[in-house]
Scaffold this active site. Structure first.
Site, PDB file in Angstrom:
ATOM      1  N   SER A 269       0.799  -1.238   0.000  1.00 48.34           N
ATOM      2  CA  SER A 269       0.000   0.000   0.000  1.00 48.34           C
ATOM      3  C   SER A 269       0.821   1.273   0.000  1.00 48.34           C
ATOM      4  O   SER A 269       0.259   2.360  -0.188  1.00 48.34           O
ATOM      5  CB  SER A 269      -0.944   0.001   1.208  1.00 48.34           C
ATOM      6  OG  SER A 269      -1.892  -1.047   1.100  1.00 48.34           O
ATOM      7  N   ASP A 293     -17.341   1.872  -0.119  1.00 42.04           N
ATOM      8  CA  ASP A 293     -16.678   0.652   0.334  1.00 42.04           C
ATOM      9  C   ASP A 293     -17.720  -0.277   0.951  1.00 42.04           C
ATOM     10  O   ASP A 293     -18.280   0.017   2.007  1.00 42.04           O
ATOM     11  CB  ASP A 293     -15.600   1.000   1.371  1.00 42.04           C
ATOM     12  CG  ASP A 293     -15.013  -0.245   2.017  1.00 42.04           C
ATOM     13  OD1 ASP A 293     -15.114  -1.337   1.429  1.00 42.04           O
ATOM     14  OD2 ASP A 293     -14.460  -0.115   3.129  1.00 42.04           O
TER      15      ASP A 293
END
Length: 548
Positions: A269, A293
């Protein structure tokens, strides 16, 4: 009537003599003898002239060489200094009174294990080293040459000129007395950009792990820290400790391997700020764009989940670009990867210097930015959408070195410039500043990314060890505590190891408004980035700001 021939009368003695008997001449023999002596004298005189006049100096030197022995005095190498001119490596002064076959000048490495992967080591020159030696002061048989790091790449600069000592010897070769000494010339010093205090601290914090620490000045590219673990002691090579050298070579953890610049890993990430910046500049999203999400998302025939949902069963709701970086939301970046496509992702990764060497001056790996043709050629497989999705979150075939990643994310610390890192103060110039190029990033994009990285190190972000970072007392109520705002990005990347333990990453720069350092910590197969790499970064930052 026939006449009778007269009878032949036989003489009593014949006057005819068929043998000549000449008288002996002594004067001819004497003349021959004198001529022979004269000729021999001419030959002897010519030979004597050749030996004494024509080749006299040669034979005098040959005679002296049998009487005088020449002993090489090794030249001291130049010192290696840190950025504050602390001595990191130097030579003992040779003892000229020694009567050995060679007067050696042993090298000392201070804090050897901490600096081993930067400074390197020396060994006796091989035939290949002697043949391919292009230094002004040539190496000779028995000399030591640099084999790795600074010692190797700046060998000519560090190397001095050997001296010699003349010693009188007897017929048995025994040393009798010194005749004269030609002193050696010391090599030139080299100053590196690394801060010994920070390097030692970083090395101590990762010495029980496999990993690396990189610290840069984001504005200039100067390398402040370059630590790799496990490490080795360069002194073992200096004294030719074969037992230790074999241990290093056979060690499965590869202590001779510089993980900071030669090791390549998926960045996880930590790569997301680059994808976010690329999507903003490509017009795929803006600061108001939001994606929901829901924990998982289906793209094509594949289903991808967010780390927060997979670990805790929770979701982040509506997510914009700032929140996506703050929360490291995978769903947001999956969708960006799908919308951007492999070609644009590849172009932007390369804009940030990934997939190429940084040319910082020593050994390094170029990493890998994969693309369809590469996969077909190397793996004999087609490129799928899933490969693009993985690439957008720093997984799959993407490989970077810790130095490459630090350089790339420094762009958000220095207002949009990709700078070439360097570890040696420029020998020919005062400094290396200005070797930076501006990337095509707007101020708006840069600010959005910085906002996301700032929030990642605040309450609600992923970089929990750096919440409320400062120096002084840990208590925010203490008057001695000074809070230092910073920005960070954590990463947890699949390692494909047998134990299936991921690599732990974190990159952080501080202070937020005028960054003086950008720091990357990698712990190979360490676990979660925030849990493992975060605390190490925090301690190094404390050391940095202690005297800042």
């Amino acid at each position: 009537m026939k006449k009778k021939l007269p009878l032949i009368k036989q003489e009593k003695e014949s006057k005819i003599n068929f043998f000549s008997h000449q008288k002996f001449d002594p004067y001819s023999l004497i003349l021959f003898f004198f001529l022979l002596i004269f000729l021999l004298m001419i030959i002897l005189i010519a030979r004597l002239f050749n030996l004494t006049i024509v080749k006299g100096s040669y034979y005098r030197r040959l005679a002296d060489s049998n009487r005088v022995k020449e002993i090489i005095i090794e030249s001291p190498r130049g010192k290696i200094l840190d950025r504050e001119k602390r001595v990191l490596a130097e030579n003992f002064k040779p003892n000229y009174q020694s009567f050995g076959e060679r007067i050696i000048s042993p090298r000392i490495y201070y804090e050897g294990k901490s600096f081993a992967h930067v400074i390197g080591y020396r060994q006796i020159a091989s035939d290949s080293d002697l043949k391919n030696n292009f230094c002004l002061n040539k190496a000779v048989l028995g000399d030591k040459v640099g084999k790795k790091g600074i010692e190797k790449y700046f060998d000519c600069h560090l190397r001095g000129k050997n001296g010699k000592k003349l010693v009188e010897v007897n017929a048995q070769g025994k040393n009798l007395q010194n005749i004269g000494i030609v002193s050696p010339e010391e090599g030139k010093n080299i100053q590196i950009t690394i801060d010994a205090r920070l390097q030692t601290k970083a090395s101590q914090l990762i010495k029980e792990k496999k990993g690396a620490v990189i610290g840069l000045d984001p504005k200039t590219g100067e390398i402040l820290i370059l630590a790799s673990s496990p490490s080795y002691d360069p002194h073992d090579f200096e004294v030719n400790n074969q037992k230790k050298i074999k241990e290093y070579l056979n060690n499965q953890n590869k202590p001779l391997f510089n993980r900071a610049t030669e090791g390549v890993y998926p960045p996880g990430s930590t790569i997301k700020p680059i994808i976010a910046a690329a999507a903003l500049e490509e017009g795929i999203i803006n600061e108001k764009t939001e994606f929901e999400d829901r924990g998982k998302i289906k793209i094509g025939d594949l289903e991808f989940g967010n780390w927060y949902f997979l670990q805790y069963g929770k979701t982040d709701g509506m997510v914009n670009v700032v929140k996506a970086i703050q929360r490291s939301n995978d769903i947001f970046f999956y969708l960006l990867g799908e919308k951007m496509g492999i070609n644009k992702i590849k172009i932007w990764y390369e804009q940030f210097g990934l997939g190429e060497k940084t040319n910082y001056g020593l050994e390094e790996n170029q990493g890998l930015v994969p693309f369809p043709f590469w996969k077909e050629e190397n793996l004999n497989e087609k490129w799928y959408l899933g490969d693009t999705i993985n690439l957008s979150i720093g997984q799959g075939y993407l490989l970077v070195t810790p130095l490459q990643l630090t350089r790339a994310l420094a762009v958000f610390a220095n207002n949009g410039y990709l700078c070439q890192p360097f570890v040696v103060k420029n020998i020919n110039q005062k400094n290396n500043q200005g070797n930076c190029r501006q990337l095509p990033l707007s101020q708006k994009t840069l600010q959005l990314i910085k906002d996301g990285m700032k929030k990642a190190c605040e309450q609600g972000g992923t970089g929990w060890p750096l919440f409320n970072f400062g120096i002084g007392s840990e208590s925010t109520k203490s008057a001695k505590f000074k809070k230092i705002p910073l920005a960070c990005k954590t990463g947890t990347a699949e390692s494909h190891s047998e134990k299936n333990i991921p690599h732990a990453w974190i990159t952080v720069f501080a202070p937020l408004d005028e960054p003086k350092i950008i720091l990357t910590v990698l712990v190979e197969e360490g676990g979660q980035g925030s849990d493992v790499a975060g605390p190490i970064a925090k301690e190094i930052l404390k050391e940095f700001f202690k005297n800042y």
